[in-house]
Scaffold this active site. Structure first.
Site, short mmCIF file in Angstrom:
data_model
loop_
_atom_site.label_atom_id
_atom_site.label_comp_id
_atom_site.label_asym_id
_atom_site.label_seq_id
_atom_site.Cartn_x
_atom_site.Cartn_y
_atom_site.Cartn_z
N GLU A 155 -9.17 -3.15 -14.03
CA GLU A 155 -8.98 -3.74 -12.71
C GLU A 155 -10.28 -4.40 -12.25
OE1 GLU A 155 -5.48 -1.15 -10.63
OE2 GLU A 155 -7.49 -0.36 -10.40
N HIS B 293 -7.52 -5.43 0.70
CA HIS B 293 -7.05 -5.72 -0.66
C HIS B 293 -6.67 -7.18 -0.75
CE1 HIS B 293 -4.96 -5.50 -4.48
NE2 HIS B 293 -5.38 -4.25 -4.62
N HIS C 155 -6.78 -2.16 3.35
CA HIS C 155 -6.37 -1.31 2.24
C HIS C 155 -7.08 0.04 2.22
CE1 HIS C 155 -4.79 -0.28 -1.65
NE2 HIS C 155 -5.96 -0.27 -2.23
#
Length: 564
Positions: A134, A255, A365
């Site tokens: 990620e 996010h 987020h």
């Protein structure tokens, strides 16, 4: 450097006196990975202790359940904790506690293995643990389950283990109202409001010797968030009213790839996991240009603050409400196997990622700041510990590295359990609570969320935050016509919003997830350090604590590069 404003914040929530009492050695507030791990490990370390887990709705309703991407740890061939440490420090933009990061990455692999031993079924390929990548990671080190249902699988395994222990009591549908403090200012218990089947059972008191806060984040402070509805900052607000120090609240991570559902959509929004980009998806603008190229060495897999800022800039430049994520080339079969949950969510909103571009925009987020703790989860109040998103352990700095959140809850809950039995305070009697009670009406909630989204969101400025301070201060005078969970939540949201806005106004630089348009550069000469906030006599005081900046430029330059 100190600032204070927002006079008139309540020192405790207005509530009826407790109508019932019970007791447990340790109370855990929250039932995600942090809370349930803490409960299980305390019992493992000290089988004679009784543990009470309090959860706001049901056991599986917290943020852990919604975690898609996975949990990060140096478990793969060739990976090392040292490399994980470097990636974490770089993402944290000079605001991490190096020692806390080292604890996370060195103890993380064994903690994940213990989770596997508990029955968590992570994905494997040919008998080998499947690992993906990620944003901000230079290695494939994200373990996942059910493709994109990692949190749900971890939650299932932890709940099953908790249900097997007869000395872990669980109270569901219970909102923690306020801490009970003894004459020395230490924890003596907590008041709860429990909702029964179809009726309100009212406020009660749990007398205890320690409280472990694991209540999650503050996402509902904003209009759009990936957080569930229960994330109203209750734990942070409860700790603030009790006198605890909150640190680095200004570092709120947005996010970058949250599915855009339209200008009027509110509350929890669908997250499009970073793991989708880890598997090869990329961002494009309305003309089809891959605008992350040249923005960062990792392009579409840059740290989240970099990607969120790039998307926001392009949205402003093009006058568009969102950008696009292109994952069409992954194919329907891959989507169905690797990301079945995200696929179903997208299709439920009329988008098929195998053939359509996905509309995405940044949304709140994760809170990197929270209740200040040491390396064993101890807060500034005797008997109060904190772990997971409610805490500021120093791990995340100015910007959380992807998939470090589940690992943080796991590692630091284990560390709390390792020391708590040996330092557990004797039973004490709650003192008369002289803190000034107060509430605001539930109707202010929408105004709080709108103010924070527009003035203290992705892009901040002194002018906007001054307007936010005026608006939030005005809402404090709203008063409340009733007493109950809706008013308590609204008051918690307002208190945390005020503390967050005050800290953000003091940090006059751009660092990590904190983006100031009037101070566009990072300023290590003036701003290397932390902003600590406390509540005293109804006023918030924010104090700057200078510290040496993490030399993330050096560690970034010496990081071994790997191809993905």
């Amino acid at each position: 450097m100190q600032s204070h404003q927002y006079a008139g914040l309540p020192g405790r929530l207005s509530a009826p006196p407790p109508g019932w009492t019970t007791r447990a050695d340790v109370v855990v507030i929250g039932s995600g990975i942090a809370g349930l791990t803490a409960a299980l490990r305390v019992r493992a370390e000290a089988p004679s202790l009784s543990v009470l887990v309090v959860t706001k709705t049901v056991l599986n309703a917290g943020s852990t359940q919604w975690a898609q991407g996975g949990i990060a740890a140096a478990l793969g061939e060739g990976d090392t904790p040292e490399e994980h440490e470097v990636d974490t420090l770089v993402a944290g933009a000079g605001a991490c506690d190096r020692e806390a990061v080292r604890v996370l990455v060195t103890e993380g692999p064994d903690a994940v293995r213990e989770l596997i031993g508990l029955g968590t079924n992570f994905d494997h390929h040919d008998g080998v643990l499947s690992l993906t990548r990620e944003g901000g990671h230079h290695r494939d080190r994200i373990a996942h389950a059910g493709g994109d249902a990692t949190g749900a699988e971890i939650q299932r395994a932890l709940i099953a283990a908790v249900e097997l222990d007869p000395r872990i009591e669980v109270i569901q549908h219970a909102l923690a109202v306020d801490l009970l403090l003894d004459a020395a200012g230490a924890v003596a218990g907590v008041t709860l409001h429990v909702l029964g089947e179809g009726q309100k059972d009212g406020v009660g008191a749990v007398h205890c010797r320690a409280v472990i806060l694991a209540s999650g984040g503050l996402g509902q402070v904003f209009n759009q968030t990936t957080n569930p509805a229960v994330s109203t900052g209750d734990g942070m607000a409860l700790a603030l009213r009790a006198g605890a120090v909150l640190r680095d609240l200004e570092f709120v991570q947005f996010h970058p790839t949250v599915m855009y559902l339209g200008p009027d959509s509110r509350g929890q929004q669908p997250l499009i996991s970073e793991a989708v980009r880890g598997e090869g998806a990329f961002l494009v603008d309305w003309a089809g240009n891959r605008f992350m190229q040249g923005q960062h060495e990792l392009a579409d897999l840059a740290p989240r603050d970099v990607v969120a800022k790039a998307i926001t800039r392009r949205m402003i430049e093009e006058g568009k409400p969102h950008m696009w994520l292109d994952a069409r080339h992954l194919g329907a079969a891959f989507w169905e196997k690797r990301f079945p949950t995200i696929l179903a969510t997208c299709r439920s909103h009329g988008v098929d990622p195998a053939v359509d571009l996905i509309p995405v925009a940044p949304a709140q987020h994760y809170a990197s700041g929270g209740v200040l703790t040491d390396l064993f989860g101890r807060s500034s109040i005797a008997g109060l510990y904190a772990t997971g998103e409610v805490a500021c352990s120093g791990v995340h700095g100015a910007n959380r590295l992807a998939s470090n959140s589940l690992l943080e809850g796991l590692v630091f809950s284990r560390r709390i359990a390792a020391v708590l039995p040996g330092e557990l305070r004797p039973w004490s009697t709650p003192a008369v609570d002289v803190r000034r009670p107060g509430l605001v009406d539930e109707s202010v909630r929408a105004d709080v969320q709108r103010t924070m989204t527009e003035r203290v969101g992705v892009l901040r400025s002194a002018a906007g935050m001054t307007e936010a301070a005026i608006a939030l201060s005005g809402l404090l005078a709203a008063g409340a016509g009733a007493v109950g969970p809706e008013q308590w939540e609204a008051t918690n949201l307002l208190a945390i919003s005020a503390a967050l806005a005050q800290a953000a106004s003091r940090r006059e630089e751009t660092r990590g997830s904190h983006w100031r348009e009037d101070f566009p550069e990072r300023d290590d000469a003036r701003m290397a350090g932390h902003f600590d906030t406390v509540l005293s006599d109804g006023e918030l005081f924010t104090v700057f604590r200078p510290s040496p900046a993490t030399d993330d430029v050096v560690v970034a330059a010496t990081h071994p590069t790997t191809e993905h």
